[in-house]
Design a protein around this motif. Structure first.
Motif, short mmCIF file in Angstrom:
data_model
loop_
_atom_site.label_atom_id
_atom_site.label_comp_id
_atom_site.label_asym_id
_atom_site.label_seq_id
_atom_site.Cartn_x
_atom_site.Cartn_y
_atom_site.Cartn_z
N PRO A 1 -4.44 10.57 -1.63
CA PRO A 1 -3.73 10.02 -2.79
C PRO A 1 -3.89 10.91 -4.01
N SER B 1 0.10 3.96 -0.88
CA SER B 1 0.60 5.16 -1.54
C SER B 1 1.94 5.64 -1.00
N TRP C 1 0.96 3.81 -11.51
CA TRP C 1 0.13 4.36 -10.42
C TRP C 1 -0.44 5.73 -10.81
#
Lengths: 173, 173
Positions: free
Chosen positions: A92, B2, B79
């Motif tokens: 990520p 993700s 995010w």
DNA sequence: GAGTACATGTAAAGGGTTACATGATTGG
DNA sequence: CCAATCATGTAACCCTTTACATGTACTC
């Protein structure tokens, strides 16, 4: 299915309970093959049913110790010398690097500096593990040391990259 | 989750069909966040239903192009600047290093040399990508370049480590 | 006696992989 | 016209994560 082989490998070293294994997954294997408690106990039941491990002793508090069987050792060896299943690396943190252009320059640079900071912290932590350990030089420990050294070099490299990348971002964006 | 953000990031760049995205997951994102065709289409449906993306055009062969919405851009930003979810790095290759002591010395060294070879191959491949590309210097490409450079350094470091580790194994085991 | 560590078990939900299934269009 | 590529959809299975659930033994 590498969890299975991770457990077999740990049991090849010495007989252990689910609880013992769980602790090792949280410590020495945490950066290589993390596993949760629920996973460990489930897999132990499956391995036992498949005859790859067996109960070798019991203790207080319902403790059951498992040992690897000959069939288990054979399965472990097959996996060890078999073709290497590919990484399937998912990060990520690196994914965000791909999309850093959606942030402002300072935000992106801050992200990379934080990335650098974390890798330096990990680097320091792993080095402290290496330097604090008593190295007896038995084969099991030599392999642990090699894996640890991998982590040390990887965190060093990642940290260096992130510092460099923060500079590049400031210059080229 | 993700995959969702990877798709949002790609659509922030330009509107794409599921097929277009799938190709990008197989190429530029292959070493960072690989995803399968079935995953991509499923997630597109969910993102669309959540209002984070919308159909912006259609084409031949049932092609549907999706674009990111303002809500999607907001979700992506949240995010991007949110707390970094940890790596959860899983490496079957490194896991085997832990259990190399179960093999004979030569088998272990051979494994590490193969590991080194693969990393050198990857290193050469990634360098060829970098050197073969036309670098226009736009923000999107700068970020791709930074990620690519990460891969180059990581494969270099891994390859060097594996060669070193093979020597150590021969000496210390 | 209370808190911590030891010790195990299971259920639900989420995400990823594999496989099946279908059809349209383009280029040679 | 045939093959490759473009294009989408979905079902089953496997693995991981999170959460709930329970009970024992040791130490202060």
């Amino acid at each position: 299915m590498s969890l299975r082989h991770a457990i077999l490998g740990l049991l090849a070293e010495n007989p252990s309970s689910g609880y013992d294994l769980m602790k090792r997954f949280e410590t020495s294997l945490a950066f290589v093959w993390p596993a949760k408690q629920s996973q460990v106990y489930g897999e132990l039941a499956r391995l036992s049913e498949a005859g790859l491990i067996e109960v070798t002793g019991t203790g207080a508090r319902n403790r059951r110790e498992y040992g690897i069987t000959d069939a288990g050792r054979a399965e472990l060896r097959d996996w060890m010398i078999g073709p290497g299943s590919e990484a399937a690396y998912r990060s990520p943190a690196l994914l965000r690097v791909f999309f850093l252009w959606t942030l402002q320059r300072e935000e992106g640079a801050a992200y990379l500096q934080e990335f650098a900071r974390r890798n330096k912290a990990r680097h320091a932590f792993l080095e402290s593990l290496r330097d604090g350990a008593e190295w007896r030089g038995d084969p099991v420990q030599v392999c642990e040391w090699l894996a640890l050294e991998f982590g040390i070099r990887a965190s060093q490299s990642s940290g260096d990259w992130a510092e460099w990348a923060a500079e590049q971002l400031t210059e080229h964006l």
